[in-house]
Design a protein around this motif. Structure first.
Motif, PDB file in Angstrom:
ATOM      1  N   ALA A 207       0.703   5.500  -5.608  1.00 15.18           N
ATOM      2  CA  ALA A 207       0.557   4.272  -4.815  1.00 15.18           C
ATOM      3  C   ALA A 207       0.646   4.585  -3.326  1.00 15.18           C
ATOM      4  O   ALA A 207      -0.124   4.053  -2.511  1.00 15.18           O
ATOM      5  CB  ALA A 207       1.627   3.260  -5.221  1.00 15.18           C
ATOM      6  N   ALA A 208       1.590   5.464  -2.963  1.00 17.86           N
ATOM      7  CA  ALA A 208       1.711   5.867  -1.562  1.00 17.86           C
ATOM      8  C   ALA A 208       0.465   6.619  -1.105  1.00 17.86           C
ATOM      9  O   ALA A 208      -0.038   6.405   0.006  1.00 17.86           O
ATOM     10  CB  ALA A 208       2.956   6.737  -1.382  1.00 17.86           C
ATOM     11  N   LEU A 209      -0.061   7.497  -1.958  1.00 20.96           N
ATOM     12  CA  LEU A 209      -1.276   8.242  -1.604  1.00 20.96           C
ATOM     13  C   LEU A 209      -2.459   7.296  -1.432  1.00 20.96           C
ATOM     14  O   LEU A 209      -3.281   7.472  -0.521  1.00 20.96           O
ATOM     15  CB  LEU A 209      -1.565   9.275  -2.694  1.00 20.96           C
ATOM     16  CG  LEU A 209      -2.750  10.205  -2.474  1.00 20.96           C
ATOM     17  CD1 LEU A 209      -2.542  11.046  -1.225  1.00 20.96           C
ATOM     18  CD2 LEU A 209      -2.960  11.102  -3.686  1.00 20.96           C
ATOM     19  N   TYR A 210      -2.552   6.293  -2.285  1.00 20.80           N
ATOM     20  CA  TYR A 210      -3.627   5.298  -2.208  1.00 20.80           C
ATOM     21  C   TYR A 210      -3.602   4.578  -0.861  1.00 20.80           C
ATOM     22  O   TYR A 210      -4.647   4.352  -0.236  1.00 20.80           O
ATOM     23  CB  TYR A 210      -3.463   4.309  -3.360  1.00 20.80           C
ATOM     24  CG  TYR A 210      -4.460   3.175  -3.399  1.00 20.80           C
ATOM     25  CD1 TYR A 210      -5.766   3.378  -3.830  1.00 20.80           C
ATOM     26  CD2 TYR A 210      -4.086   1.889  -3.012  1.00 20.80           C
ATOM     27  CE1 TYR A 210      -6.681   2.333  -3.869  1.00 20.80           C
ATOM     28  CE2 TYR A 210      -4.986   0.835  -3.046  1.00 20.80           C
ATOM     29  CZ  TYR A 210      -6.280   1.064  -3.480  1.00 20.80           C
ATOM     30  OH  TYR A 210      -7.178   0.030  -3.516  1.00 20.80           O
ATOM     31  N   VAL A 211      -2.410   4.232  -0.395  1.00 21.10           N
ATOM     32  CA  VAL A 211      -2.287   3.498   0.870  1.00 21.10           C
ATOM     33  C   VAL A 211      -2.540   4.422   2.060  1.00 21.10           C
ATOM     34  O   VAL A 211      -3.289   4.094   2.986  1.00 21.10           O
ATOM     35  CB  VAL A 211      -0.897   2.840   0.969  1.00 21.10           C
ATOM     36  CG1 VAL A 211      -0.708   2.209   2.339  1.00 21.10           C
ATOM     37  CG2 VAL A 211      -0.727   1.793  -0.118  1.00 21.10           C
ATOM     38  N   VAL A 212      -1.928   5.600   2.041  1.00 22.25           N
ATOM     39  CA  VAL A 212      -2.017   6.506   3.187  1.00 22.25           C
ATOM     40  C   VAL A 212      -3.446   7.019   3.386  1.00 22.25           C
ATOM     41  O   VAL A 212      -3.887   7.230   4.515  1.00 22.25           O
ATOM     42  CB  VAL A 212      -1.026   7.677   3.010  1.00 22.25           C
ATOM     43  CG1 VAL A 212      -1.227   8.727   4.074  1.00 22.25           C
ATOM     44  CG2 VAL A 212       0.407   7.164   3.074  1.00 22.25           C
ATOM     45  N   LEU A 213      -4.184   7.206   2.292  1.00 21.41           N
ATOM     46  CA  LEU A 213      -5.571   7.647   2.414  1.00 21.41           C
ATOM     47  C   LEU A 213      -6.492   6.539   2.909  1.00 21.41           C
ATOM     48  O   LEU A 213      -7.677   6.775   3.154  1.00 21.41           O
ATOM     49  CB  LEU A 213      -6.081   8.165   1.070  1.00 21.41           C
ATOM     50  CG  LEU A 213      -5.537   9.511   0.597  1.00 21.41           C
ATOM     51  CD1 LEU A 213      -6.070   9.851  -0.778  1.00 21.41           C
ATOM     52  CD2 LEU A 213      -5.875  10.609   1.588  1.00 21.41           C
ATOM     53  N   GLY A 214      -5.969   5.324   3.035  1.00 25.19           N
ATOM     54  CA  GLY A 214      -6.780   4.216   3.533  1.00 25.19           C
ATOM     55  C   GLY A 214      -7.677   3.606   2.490  1.00 25.19           C
ATOM     56  O   GLY A 214      -8.658   2.922   2.817  1.00 25.19           O
ATOM     57  N   GLU A 215      -7.352   3.837   1.198  1.00 25.77           N
ATOM     58  CA  GLU A 215      -8.166   3.262   0.130  1.00 25.77           C
ATOM     59  C   GLU A 215      -7.896   1.776  -0.064  1.00 25.77           C
ATOM     60  O   GLU A 215      -8.691   1.078  -0.694  1.00 25.77           O
ATOM     61  CB  GLU A 215      -7.903   4.004  -1.187  1.00 25.77           C
ATOM     62  CG  GLU A 215      -8.303   5.454  -1.172  1.00 25.77           C
ATOM     63  CD  GLU A 215      -9.805   5.648  -1.029  1.00 25.77           C
ATOM     64  OE1 GLU A 215     -10.548   4.704  -1.373  1.00 25.77           O
ATOM     65  OE2 GLU A 215     -10.241   6.704  -0.553  1.00 25.77           O
ATOM     66  N   LYS A 216      -6.788   1.308   0.455  1.00 24.17           N
ATOM     67  CA  LYS A 216      -6.460  -0.113   0.336  1.00 24.17           C
ATOM     68  C   LYS A 216      -7.204  -0.880   1.434  1.00 24.17           C
ATOM     69  O   LYS A 216      -6.771  -0.974   2.576  1.00 24.17           O
ATOM     70  CB  LYS A 216      -4.944  -0.317   0.482  1.00 24.17           C
ATOM     71  CG  LYS A 216      -4.509  -1.769   0.372  1.00 24.17           C
ATOM     72  CD  LYS A 216      -3.055  -1.923   0.740  1.00 24.17           C
ATOM     73  CE  LYS A 216      -2.667  -3.392   0.772  1.00 24.17           C
ATOM     74  NZ  LYS A 216      -1.279  -3.588   1.259  1.00 24.17           N
TER      75      LYS A 216
END
Length: 980
Positions: A508-517
């Motif tokens: 979940a953190a990787l999803y947010v930090v990569l800007g996928e959200k």
């Protein structure tokens, strides 16, 4: 004639037979140049050990040796003898040593377990099940532990038996060993090669391992012989004999899914010449066809999705790696791993205790056993425990986020999801976009169990093309089980959970930090911006040409306005980073999580379990906690983790990390200034440690007025985190509260640089003994010591500790307030402290209450205090002072004697101004004091109050004495009832 393999195929060849003469008896008469004594065996001299006779001497020997050998049943026997000598030659031995050195090298993640860590010491073979192509093609059931190896037709096979004859008695030449990500394919192959190097695989005389990842990087034509000598120089003299019937050779092809193989003759031509240059994929295809070196054996490892790339007619046996399907294998792995020499920090007793707790939790917690079905997750569990419990053996820069990132690198490296797909998307990038979305939705909705509908929405929602459908199919086949597994909780059998709970927060953190959200508008804007950026240069050239011919001045103007859109969108993109920073700060300081255990204790409990649980361990709590989520977000922005993610195909640019940190600084530091509970403050410090940004951490720590970590179990790891974070600022700490933190002498040594800079230091209720007093002595005698107030109450310092403290008091210049309340000093310990006061010129307050001090020691201390230039307050309450001592002490006057002594609740016939303080000390420390003894002291204080009340006639004084008397009676009543 078998000897054709014995001669070099270059230069010499069969030229020595040209012109030779065979007689009627079949005896060969060589040319004179090859007569006895001639240098005919020059090509073997570098191959055979010094002093060993050449096998050709029996073939071309003099005095009838040639005739004798020819008279035997064929010359194959001599070829066999020669090849055996080749197999035992120095070249093979050097090859063994070279392979052993290469395959014994451990990645950095393994080196923390100690320099003596080796694959031989900790390896546990996973279960291998013989399979078939029909098993691979048919839909598999839920991959739970219960379904593995319990089918009636399943057959377990050992690694040593993979090349045994099949059920029809046919010799097996090619073995395909497949398994999902994390089952241990590469480790098993590495162990097999190491076993061969040690002589534990006698079936094969030569083993030639190839990494398909390495082969995929080469596209130019190369011969098999050149390829082998390029990788393994020591085999250059053995290469001509590889694959012969008498020199058993094993080729190892690890990670076949990295190669895009085509077995059609129209695409890959037949080739049986090892010296013919062809593409590396053609070499692999012809080896698997059994057309190139048909006598050689081959073992292939691959993921399930790539098994069908090899036509079944070329495969002798399929074998599936099923992981640790038995908890006994898991326990054995944990026992071996956690008993390594690098895990000796806590001693053998603590190691055994960890293993025992972990074993019990595996037996009663089915979900953990389900996760540890994968050997890679067993590794993650051991590495996490090592990080939590053996901080002194862990590198200072090691972080929990780094462990999880390195874990993914060990399992995925930089491999793509499907080598045949033109997009060549990396496995981790695909996981971050799909599974990361599922994980983030679960975190935001406080959800850990997911239905099939949830999975379809996140995994299949964005599919538009055939390629995307194929990628999903490959992911489900190869890696789905690595991240998600069926839930084993009663009533939730048809749902899925993340195999390791913390992996949900990490993804979940990787999803947010990569800007996928992103919102729909952001996605559309990004696509339009990319499209305009691609065509802008071409359109600019065309318009510049047209504008010279036609007076269309307005077109360049419009186009320049259009070109502004990407720049405008780029500015909007920076707002995304503000959103990431706000998300991080919001999740880090959630008030509903304020009174949970700190995240490190939560992780420890999730792995080792909680002794005596009040609920079934598989039952989920009513409110799920996701406190690791913001910590992982910060950890992923560290430079080291971003470098590893770059290798995994997940790029986080330096500018993006800088802007997120800049946006986060104000919000995080502002929230950090608020009074955080101790466990939440520990989480905040751990977040700063994971972030690995010294400037950010220094500014954050300077903004904290006081650090209250009381009741936090300060393990070596937490001590290391606290020392590291406070060390970034180097400022004076106004107050550090470490009461009831399970500290010991080793903990104080780790915190020594921090303690030096603390003005007010609370160390009470920590079971500190005489050995800890040595550290405290060194602390107080240090020339940079800033401690002005030190509380050591409720620690068993004993008389031996008092001796060390006396040395510290005598030489210290910063200390003003010292509390030794309830430290078991006794008369002799107090006497040692009293003698040291003569050399001290700065102490202002000393508390030696509740130390079983009698009249002589108490009066002696007071006499020294009278002569002290600055000491004006001495606490002696709850000691064994008689009535005579009481009267002597009550006669002291501050204006005359220069010292105030706190012994009783009264001063003559009046109430002491410190009565609230004395009763508060008793009430606060009652849980750790002897209740019967406290009752006795309170009874004496009550008698003293009653006596003073009877002596005075002043109604105001009587009222005050009566009020205090009621307080004491109330405390006694509550103690007797157990309510206090």
């Amino acid at each position: 004639m078998q000897c054709r393999w014995c001669l070099p195929q270059a230069r010499l060849g069969w030229s020595w037979l040209q012109g030779a003469r065979w007689d009627a008896r079949g005896i060969l008469h060589p040319l004179p140049a090859f007569a006895p004594g001639a240098k005919t065996s020059f090509f073997l001299r570098g191959l055979l050990p010094a002093g060993r006779a050449s096998p050709l001497r029996s073939f071309v020997g003099d005095q009838g040796g040639l005739q004798e050998s020819a008279a035997q049943p064929g010359s194959a026997r001599h070829g066999q003898m020669m090849l055996r000598n080749v197999a035992s030659s120095d070249a093979i031995q050097k090859h063994r040593k070279s392979l052993l050195d290469w395959f014994s090298q451990q990645p950095n993640e393994e080196r923390q377990f100690g320099p003596s860590f080796s694959l031989d010491a900790v390896h546990v073979d996973p279960v291998i099940r013989e399979s078939s192509l029909e098993d691979i093609l048919k839909p598999s059931p839920d991959p739970t532990v219960q379904n593995q190896l319990q089918a009636p037709d399943s057959r377990v096979i050992g690694l040593q038996n993979l090349f045994d004859a099949d059920a029809c008695g046919r010799q097996v030449r090619t073995v395909v060993l497949y398994g999902t990500v994390g089952t241990g394919k590469s480790t098993l192959i590495k162990k097999m090669v190491v076993d061969w190097c040690h002589g534990r695989l006698p079936r094969f005389e030569v083993v030639v391992p190839f990494s398909c990842e390495d082969l995929s990087q080469s596209s130019g034509p190369i011969s098999l012989q050149r390829l082998i000598t390029k990788k393994y120089l020591h085999l250059r003299k053995v290469v001509p004999h590889l694959g012969s019937a008498n020199l058993s050779t094993l080729f190892v092809l690890n990670g076949l899914e990295r190669l895009n193989l085509d077995f059609r003759l129209a695409s890959t031509e037949l080739c049986c010449d090892p010296s013919e240059p062809v593409p590396p994929t053609a070499i692999v295809v012809n080896l698997l066809r059994n057309y190139l070196l048909p006598e050689a054996s081959i073992i292939v490892t691959t993921r399930p999705s790539a098994v069908r790339r090899i036509p079944s007619k070329f495969v002798g046996r399929y074998a599936e790696i099923c992981g640790f399907s038995d908890t006994h294998l898991q326990k054995l792995y944990f026992q071996l791993r956690l008993s390594q020499p690098g895990c000796e920090e806590g001693g053998a007793g603590e190691n055994n205790n960890l293993v025992e707790m972990l074993s019990r939790n595996l037996e009663r917690h089915n979900q953990i056993a389900e996760a540890c079905f994968l050997p890679s997750y067993c590794w993650l569990v051991c590495t996490t425990l090592h990080f939590l419990h053996y901080a002194r053996a862990v590198p200072p820069a090691q972080t929990l986020t780094g462990i999880y990132t390195s874990f993914l690198r060990l399992n995925f490296s930089g491999e793509v999801l499907d080598s045949t797909d033109p997009t060549q998307i990396s496995m981790m990038k695909y996981v971050a976009k799909t599974v990361g979305k599922l994980a983030h939705e679960g975190v935001t909705s406080r959800q850990t169990c997911f239905s099939e509908e949830d999975l379809r929405r996140c995994l299949e929602g964005a599919m538009k093309t055939e390629s995307e459908l194929n990628l999903l199919s490959v992911f489900r086949s190869d890696a789905f089980r690595f991240f998600l597994s069926p839930c084993v909780q009663p009533g939730k059998e048809h749902t899925f959970v993340f195999t390791i709970p913390a992996m949900q927060e990490y993804l979940a953190a990787l999803y947010v930090v990569l800007g996928e959200k992103k919102t729909l508008g952001q996605r559309v804007g990004q696509e339009v911006s990319e499209l305009i950026s691609k065509v802008s240069e071409d359109v600019a050239v065309v318009l510049s040409i047209v504008s010279k011919v036609l007076p269309l001045r307005v077109l360049p103007l419009l186009f320049n306005l259009l070109k502004m859109f990407p720049r405008y969108f780029q500015r909007l993109g920076s707002k995304d980073r503000d959103t990431i920073a706000r998300t991080m700060a919001t999740e880090l300081f959630r008030e509903e999580d304020y009174f949970n255990d700190d995240v490190l204790d939560q992780m420890d409990s999730s792995i080792l379990g909680v002794e005596g649980p009040l609920r079934h361990p598989d039952d989920a709590s009513d409110d799920e906690v996701f406190e690791l989520f913001p910590i992982f977000m910060g950890g992923l922005l560290s430079r080291r983790n971003r470098a590893i993610l770059e290798q995994l195909g997940c790029s986080i640019k330096n500018l993006a990390a800088f802007e997120i940190a800049k946006a986060m600084k104000k919000t995080v530091i502002r929230n950090g200034r608020k009074g955080l509970p101790p466990s939440e403050l520990m989480d905040y410090l751990f977040f700063l440690h994971e972030f690995q940004n010294e400037r950010f951490a220094a500014e954050a720590v300077r903004s904290l007025p006081a650090l209250n970590l009381s009741s936090v179990k300060m393990t070596p790891l937490k001590c290391a985190v606290l020392a590291s974070i406070l060390g970034t600022a180097g400022h004076k700490v106004e107050q550090l509260n470490l009461a009831l933190c399970h500290l010991d002498a080793d903990s104080l040594r780790m915190l020594f640089p921090v303690l030096l800079r603390c003005k007010t230091l609370h160390l009470q209720l920590n079971s500190l003994g005489p050995d800890a007093c040595q550290v405290i002595r060194d602390l107080l005698l240090h020339d940079k010591c800033a401690v002005s107030s030190l509380r050591l109450s409720d620690n068993p310092l004993m008389e031996q500790g008092a001796q060390h403290l006396a040395e510290a008091i005598a030489g210290n210049r910063s200390l003003r307030h010292l509390s030794l309340l309830h430290t078991s000093l006794g008369d002799r310990g107090v006497a040692l402290v009293a003698r040291s006061l003569a050399q001290n010129q700065h102490l202002q307050e000393l508390n030696v209450g509740y130390n079983a001090v009698t009249d002589e020691a108490a009066l002696g201390l007071v006499e020294v205090a009278k002569q002290h230039p600055t000491l004006d307050k001495v606490h002696l309450y709850f000691n064994e002072i008689s009535e005579e001592g009481k009267r002597a002490l009550q006669g002291l006057r501050t204006d005359r004697d220069g010292v105030k002594v706190l012994v009783f609740l009264t001063v003559g016939a009046d109430v002491s101004s410190y009565w609230r303080h004395i009763l508060s000390v008793a009430r606060t420390n009652l849980p750790v004091w002897d209740r019967d003894r406290v009752q006795q002291h309170l009874a004496l204080l009550l008698q003293d109050l009653q006596s003073s009340r009877r002596q005075t006639r002043n109604l105001w004084k009587k009222a005050k004495l009566w009020r205090v008397e009621r307080e004491v009676k109330g405390m006694l009543g509550k103690i007797q009832q157990g309510a206090l």
